[in-house]
Every structure is written in structure tokens, then in C-alpha cells.
Design a protein around this motif. Structure first.
Motif, PDB file in Angstrom:
ATOM      1  N   SER A 137     -74.699  43.348 -27.440  1.00  0.00           N
ATOM      2  CA  SER A 137     -75.604  42.242 -27.097  1.00  0.00           C
ATOM      3  C   SER A 137     -75.244  40.959 -27.828  1.00  0.00           C
ATOM      4  O   SER A 137     -75.785  39.898 -27.522  1.00  0.00           O
TER       5      SER A 137
ATOM      6  N   ILE B 236     -82.325  47.078 -20.418  1.00  0.00           N
ATOM      7  CA  ILE B 236     -81.196  47.343 -21.317  1.00  0.00           C
ATOM      8  C   ILE B 236     -80.084  48.110 -20.606  1.00  0.00           C
ATOM      9  O   ILE B 236     -78.928  48.005 -20.973  1.00  0.00           O
TER      10      ILE B 236
ATOM     11  N   GLN C 183     -79.197  41.815 -17.452  1.00  0.00           N
ATOM     12  CA  GLN C 183     -79.894  41.014 -18.464  1.00  0.00           C
ATOM     13  C   GLN C 183     -79.922  39.577 -17.984  1.00  0.00           C
ATOM     14  O   GLN C 183     -78.886  39.001 -17.702  1.00  0.00           O
TER      15      GLN C 183
ATOM     16  N   GLY D  62     -84.197  43.336 -21.059  1.00  0.00           N
ATOM     17  CA  GLY D  62     -83.385  42.645 -20.038  1.00  0.00           C
ATOM     18  C   GLY D  62     -83.960  41.310 -19.614  1.00  0.00           C
ATOM     19  O   GLY D  62     -83.279  40.531 -18.939  1.00  0.00           O
TER      20      GLY D  62
END
Ligand SMILES: Cc1cc2nc3c(=O)[nH]c(=O)nc-3n(C[C@H](O)[C@H](O)[C@H](O)COP(=O)(O)OP(=O)(O)OC[C@H]3O[C@@H](n4cnc5c(N)ncnc54)[C@H](O)[C@@H]3O)c2cc1C
Length: 302
Positions: free
Chosen positions: A104, A236, A240, A260
């Protein structure tokens, strides 16, 4: 440190280039097919892999690894698609390293790649620094904002090695679902299990069209009910998104879904249960029946 970005999807490639700049000043993109089509992805160099009709990006894993091994240390970002994941796995074997999936964030700490990713079903964030010379990451679309106006790359060359296929495709059955580009959408109507029937999607589509937006959903709407394509679910394990506005309708707001959508600028939630977790994660909350509120909102906004 050198960075390599790899994807069969040129839009995703631009995002990967932007992310790769966080750890390396020199970025090489590996593309499959026409290098000129990817020239504006933001890379300094482009290596093209001549993909045959029956071939797959993973056939170039050895050739790409040989190219990467010419650098003493390299950070490799692969687009998290089905084809990308297969390639990332093979690359990690040739580079004698691990694949860090669905990161991420990516930054540099003392010159070493440092990444974050959500773990335990989205309830925690794991941060790690890479100590090995080579590292392979898979990255979803929407994690890095594609750099704009980078100009066209002129250093485009074919990769030195050749494809070596361990699998042969015997037939191809195209997916017939219409893909929605939620990552690029400025406004989204997010549909959850509060929707009682598939035909009621029309009500949400009307709201989306009134705000010039797209319809996305929670995972059960796509995976279980199959009312929308899998590419429409956010979270997730899904897409996203970062729209200016998202209206969550009949979505409870479980952590895996919030992961997301929580980068959206404004989150509006409509839920009939005032204790639904979504109300802890929204800017504006409307407690009530989506079947009453959505038509009224659509009328007001049309
Ligand atoms: C490892 C793992 C990964 C996951 N990844 C994801 C992911 O990426 N994305 C994702 O979405 N989920 C994911 N999930 C599933 C997630 O945990 C939730 O189950 C899911 O997000 C719930 O979807 P929902 O909010 O639509 O449904 P529900 O939780 O069933 O919520 C429905 C909501 O609708 C409300 N409602 C009902 N009727 C009305 C009405 N008439 N008007 C207004 N409100 C109404 C209810 O009050 C309720 O709050 C994952 C789960 C696991 C275990």
C-alpha cells in the motif's frame, strides 16, 4: 538502486513508474508488445517483450531477470493482475528473493526500499524494510498517482533474452464483462448488501448518472450475488479508489471494504442501521432506508 516496473496494462504502468520514483531515480519499464504505446508512462528506459498471440508475460521471466541482475540492486514493481502475479512469482525465483504482495506504500529508508501493506484481513498495517539486493512487489491500481506530463521516453529497445514458455495455451475464452474504470472515476455510488434485488441496481445507476459517476460495490455484491463484475468491487482485495465523492448505500462498512474507499475525498453513507460501522468512517451520514433516500437524492441532483 535501480527500479523496474512491469505490467501488461499501460495505465497501471504509469502508476508503477510514479511509485518506483520513491525509491530510485532511474526507472526501466518492461512492456509486452508495442513500446511506443507505453512511451508516456514516465519511465527513463523501456524494454519491449515481443508477446506472441498465444504467449504470456511470464514466458519472459528469465529474460527480464537476466536484465535486472545486470544491476547490483533493484526494486521490481509488478502490476497486481492475474498475469502480473504469475510473472512476479517466477521473477522472485530467478532473483532469489520473495514477492511482497499488494503493497500500500513504498518509500526509501536509508537507501533501502520500505513498504507497507495491510494484514490480518485489513485490521493492521505491516511495515518492512528490504535488506536484500533485489525485491519484488505486486501493486494494485490506485496505490500511486500516475505522474502527468513526464514526456515521451525515447530509449525504447527490445529485451535481449527470448521468451521460454513452459505452458502452451490451447484455447481462449474472452471474459464478457464490461470493465468499469473505478480508479479514474471522480464520483462513485457504492452498492452494498442493503440492495435487496439485482433489478434494484437500476435505482443506484440512476443516482450514479445524476452525479456523472460510476457504480461500484462491496465484495458480496460481485463475488457472491454476481450482480456486478468482479472488477467493480472495492476493498483491500478489490479496487482501491480515490474519488472526490463516494456515496455508500446499504454498505455496513467492514474494515476490508473501508480499506479500498478511505482515500475518497468525501464519503457519504446511507444505512438504515444507525450503529453500522460505516458511520464511523464517513463525512456525512444518512440513517434511513436507501430505497427511500436514493430516489429523493437522484431527483434533487438531476
Ligand atoms: C480476507 C477478507 C477480505 C475481504 N475483502 C473485501 C473487500 O476487498 N471488499 C469488500 O467489500 N469486502 C471484503 N470482504 C468482506 C467484508 O468482510 C464484508 O463481508 C463485506 O464488505 C460486507 O459487504 P456489505 O457491507 O455490502 O454487506 P453487509 O455487511 O451485509 O451490510 C449490509 C448493510 O446494508 C444495510 N441495509 C440493509 N438494508 C438497507 C436498506 N434498505 N437501506 C439502507 N441500508 C440497508 C444493513 O444495515 C447493513 O449495514 C473481505 C472479507 C475477508 C474475510
Amino acid at each position: 538502486m535501480q527500479s523496474y516496473v512491469i505490467s501488461e496494462n499501460n495505465a497501471l504502468l504509469s502508476e508503477l513508474c510514479a511509485g518506483a520514483r520513491n525509491v530510485a531515480s532511474d526507472v526501466t519499464a518492461v512492456v509486452f508488445g508495442d513500446g511506443a504505446a507505453a512511451a508516456e508512462c514516465g519511465a527513463d528506459h523501456i524494454l519491449t517483450c515481443p508477446l506472441e498471440e498465444s504467449g504470456s508475460p511470464e514466458d519472459f521471466a528469465k529474460a527480464i531477470a537476466e536484465e535486472i541482475l545486470k544491476s547490483d540492486a533493484a526494486c521490481v514493481l509488478v502490476g497486481n493482475t492475474i498475469l502480473g502475479r504469475a510473472l512476479a512469482g517466477k521473477l522472485s525465483v530467478y532473483l532469489n528473493t520473495a514477492v511482497f504482495a499488494t503493497i500500500s506504500s513504498l518509500t526509501s529508508e536509508d537507501g533501502k526500499p520500505c513498504f507497507e501493506r495491510t494484514v490480518f484481513g485489513g485490521t493492521a498495517v505491516n511495515k518492512q524494510v528490504i535488506e536484500t539486493a533485489y525485491s519484488v512487489f505486486t501493486v494494485n491500481s490506485g496505490i500511486f498517482a500516475a505522474a502527468e506530463g513526464t514526456g515521451a521516453c525515447t530509449d525504447i529497445a527490445p529485451i535481449a533474452g527470448a521468451a521460454s514458455a513452459s505452458l502452451k495455451r490451447v484455447s481462449k475464452d474472452e471474459k464478457r464483462e464490461t470493465a468499469v474504470n473505478l480508479v479514474a472515476a471522480k464520483r462513485i455510488v457504492d452498492v452494498g448488501r442493503g440492495l435487496a434485488a439485482q433489478e434494484d441496481l437500476a435505482m443506484c445507476e440512476k443516482l450514479a448518472s445524476a452525479i456523472d459517476g460510476e457504480v461500484g460495490c462491496s465484495r458480496p455484491i460481485a463475488e457472491n450475488n454476481k450482480w456486478l463484475p468482479k472488477s467493480s468491487y472495492m476493498g483491500i482485495t478489490g479496487v482501491q479508489v480515490k474519488p472526490d465523492l463516494i456515496i455508500c448505500t446499504g454498505v455496513s462498512g467492514q474494515v476490508q471494504h473501508i480499506g479500498g474507499i478511505n482515500k475518497s475525498k468525501v464519503i457519504v453513507a446511507i444505512n438504515k442501521d444507525k450503529s453500522a460501522p460505516i458511520f464511523k468512517n464517513c463525512d456525512f451520514g444518512l440513517v434511513g432506508d436507501m430505497y427511500k433516500i436514493i430516489p429523493l437524492l437522484t431527483e434533487k441532483l438531476s
